[in-house]
Design a protein around this motif. Structure first.
Motif, short mmCIF file in Angstrom:
data_model
loop_
_atom_site.label_atom_id
_atom_site.label_comp_id
_atom_site.label_asym_id
_atom_site.label_seq_id
_atom_site.Cartn_x
_atom_site.Cartn_y
_atom_site.Cartn_z
N PHE A 30 0.71 -1.19 -0.06
CA PHE A 30 0.04 0.12 -0.14
C PHE A 30 0.83 1.22 0.02
CE2 PHE A 30 -3.47 2.72 1.73
CZ PHE A 30 -4.64 2.40 0.88
N GLY A 31 0.17 2.30 -0.24
CA GLY A 31 1.12 3.63 -0.27
C GLY A 31 1.20 3.91 1.39
N GLU A 32 2.49 5.01 1.09
CA GLU A 32 2.93 5.59 2.54
C GLU A 32 3.19 7.05 2.53
OE1 GLU A 32 6.31 3.29 3.70
OE2 GLU A 32 7.54 4.73 2.51
N GLY A 33 2.84 7.75 3.60
CA GLY A 33 2.92 9.28 3.70
C GLY A 33 1.88 9.97 4.41
N PRO A 34 2.16 10.78 4.93
CA PRO A 34 0.86 11.79 5.66
C PRO A 34 -0.18 11.92 4.87
CG PRO A 34 2.76 13.12 4.80
CD PRO A 34 3.11 11.77 4.56
N PRO A 35 -1.35 11.83 5.55
CA PRO A 35 -2.54 12.11 4.67
C PRO A 35 -2.89 13.70 4.30
CG PRO A 35 -3.02 11.89 7.12
CD PRO A 35 -1.63 11.40 6.90
N GLY A 36 -1.98 14.41 5.00
CA GLY A 36 -1.74 15.88 4.52
C GLY A 36 -0.58 16.30 3.72
N ALA A 68 16.66 11.64 -6.39
CA ALA A 68 16.06 12.80 -7.32
C ALA A 68 15.26 13.90 -6.46
CB ALA A 68 15.46 12.12 -8.50
N LEU A 69 14.60 13.07 -5.57
CA LEU A 69 13.69 14.04 -4.61
C LEU A 69 14.52 14.94 -3.74
CD1 LEU A 69 11.01 11.29 -3.49
CD2 LEU A 69 10.78 13.30 -4.90
N ALA A 70 15.63 14.13 -3.25
CA ALA A 70 16.66 15.07 -2.27
C ALA A 70 17.27 16.22 -3.38
CB ALA A 70 17.59 14.11 -1.78
N GLU A 71 17.58 16.01 -4.51
CA GLU A 71 18.20 17.02 -5.26
C GLU A 71 17.23 18.10 -5.81
OE1 GLU A 71 20.54 15.84 -8.81
OE2 GLU A 71 21.33 14.26 -7.67
N ALA A 72 16.04 17.86 -5.66
CA ALA A 72 14.87 18.68 -6.06
C ALA A 72 14.21 19.33 -5.05
CB ALA A 72 13.61 17.94 -6.71
N GLY A 73 14.87 19.23 -3.75
CA GLY A 73 14.44 19.69 -2.44
C GLY A 73 13.11 19.28 -1.76
N ILE A 74 12.83 18.03 -2.18
CA ILE A 74 11.47 17.37 -1.60
C ILE A 74 12.07 16.22 -0.72
CG2 ILE A 74 9.43 16.16 -2.43
CD1 ILE A 74 9.78 17.25 -5.12
N ASP A 75 11.31 16.50 0.44
CA ASP A 75 11.37 15.57 1.62
C ASP A 75 10.43 14.43 1.34
OD1 ASP A 75 11.64 14.32 3.95
OD2 ASP A 75 11.06 15.67 5.11
N ARG A 76 11.10 13.14 1.23
CA ARG A 76 10.13 12.10 0.88
C ARG A 76 9.06 11.84 1.94
NH1 ARG A 76 10.64 5.92 -1.60
NH2 ARG A 76 8.99 5.13 -0.52
N ALA A 77 9.64 12.02 3.16
CA ALA A 77 8.79 12.01 4.38
C ALA A 77 7.28 12.93 4.41
CB ALA A 77 9.40 12.04 5.59
N SER A 78 7.56 13.76 3.54
CA SER A 78 6.49 14.91 3.51
C SER A 78 5.17 14.69 2.52
CB SER A 78 6.90 16.27 3.40
OG SER A 78 7.37 16.72 2.18
N VAL A 79 5.51 13.56 1.47
CA VAL A 79 4.91 13.22 0.34
C VAL A 79 4.05 12.00 0.46
CG1 VAL A 79 6.09 14.84 -1.15
CG2 VAL A 79 6.82 12.60 -1.08
N TYR A 80 3.14 11.69 -0.33
CA TYR A 80 2.58 10.39 -0.37
C TYR A 80 2.99 9.86 -1.73
CZ TYR A 80 -1.00 6.86 0.72
OH TYR A 80 -1.37 5.67 0.97
N VAL A 81 3.50 8.45 -1.31
CA VAL A 81 4.00 7.67 -2.54
C VAL A 81 2.99 6.24 -2.37
CG1 VAL A 81 5.80 6.57 -3.61
CG2 VAL A 81 6.16 8.60 -2.26
N THR A 82 2.70 6.06 -3.69
CA THR A 82 1.73 4.76 -4.03
C THR A 82 2.11 4.17 -5.32
OG1 THR A 82 -0.34 3.63 -3.60
CG2 THR A 82 -0.50 5.97 -4.57
N ASN A 83 1.27 3.13 -5.58
CA ASN A 83 1.30 2.57 -7.07
C ASN A 83 -0.01 2.49 -7.50
OD1 ASN A 83 4.11 1.88 -7.76
ND2 ASN A 83 4.02 0.86 -5.76
N ALA A 84 -0.22 2.30 -8.69
CA ALA A 84 -1.62 2.19 -9.36
C ALA A 84 -2.10 0.51 -9.06
CB ALA A 84 -1.55 2.26 -10.84
#
Length: 210
Positions: A30-36, A68-84
């Motif tokens: 299942f996906g993971e990450g904060p609902p917000g 790539a996320l780190a280089e773009a300045g995106i904290d993975r812990a702050s986004v939601y990641v899932t699959n179709a």
């Protein structure tokens, strides 16, 4: 939906039997990450390592995605990641399990879980990583070359951004092409982090996009 609803959705998905893929997979991923989360990334399906660990994007493509996320300045812990698709589809070859692309029926069978995640995670920006994710989100066949690299409205009140799946970068045989495409991918993640162009007031009081 509230966070408990997302947790309930995850628990229900653990026993998913909507298609045959569950039978050979180790577990539902299942996906993971904060609902917000402000951004929701959708990939294709779990790979070998994801299937074993029960987490999305932890294999070779996931490691490249994290970089790539780190280089773009995106904290993975702050986004939601899932699959179709939530189960690993593969072909056994000796001791190896070779990835197989899920077909439309399998994507469709998993769509209720993806739509549930979209309802529970109110991210303003939804990112399709690859053609399968884009098809699952849009409901039609998508050509990445035509849709890639721009924000487009995603009903009712979000934006969709289509780009390549990180595994595409790993499959490129030419090192120069791989480096160039990786740079483009990072640049797109920077664009995603900045969000869609916002309407601003003109001197006449009308709104224009920049």
């Amino acid at each position: 939906m509230t966070r408990p609803a997302l947790v309930e959705l995850r628990e229900r998905a653990l026993d998913c039997r909507n298609c045959h893929l569950w039978a050979n997979a180790t577990q539902t991923v299942f996906g993971e990450g904060p609902p917000g989360a402000p951004i929701l990334f959708v990939g294709e399906q779990p790979g070998d390592q994801e299937d074993l660990q029960g987490r999305p994007f932890v294999g070779p493509a996931g490691q490249l995605f994290d970089r790539a996320l780190a280089e773009a300045g995106i904290d993975r812990a702050s986004v939601y990641v899932t699959n179709a698709v939530k189960h690993f589809k593969f072909e056994p070859r000796g001791k190896r399990r070779i990835h197989q692309k899920p077909d439309y029926k399998e994507v469709l069978a998993c769509r209720p879980w993806l739509m549930g995640e979209l309802s529970a995670v109110r991210a303003a920006t939804v990112v399709a990583l690859g053609a399968t994710a884009a098809q699952a989100l849009i409901g039609r066949t998508v050509t990445i070359g035509r849709e890639r690299g721009r924000f487009q409205p995603y009903p009712p009140d979000r934006h969709l951004f289509v780009t390549v799946h990180p595994s595409y970068l790993l499959r490129l045989p030419d090192p120069d092409a791989q480096a160039a495409e990786y740079r483009r991918f990072v640049d797109e993640l920077v664009q995603i982090a900045g969000g869609p162009p916002q309407a601003k007031a003109t001197p006449t009081g009308q709104a224009s996009l920049f």
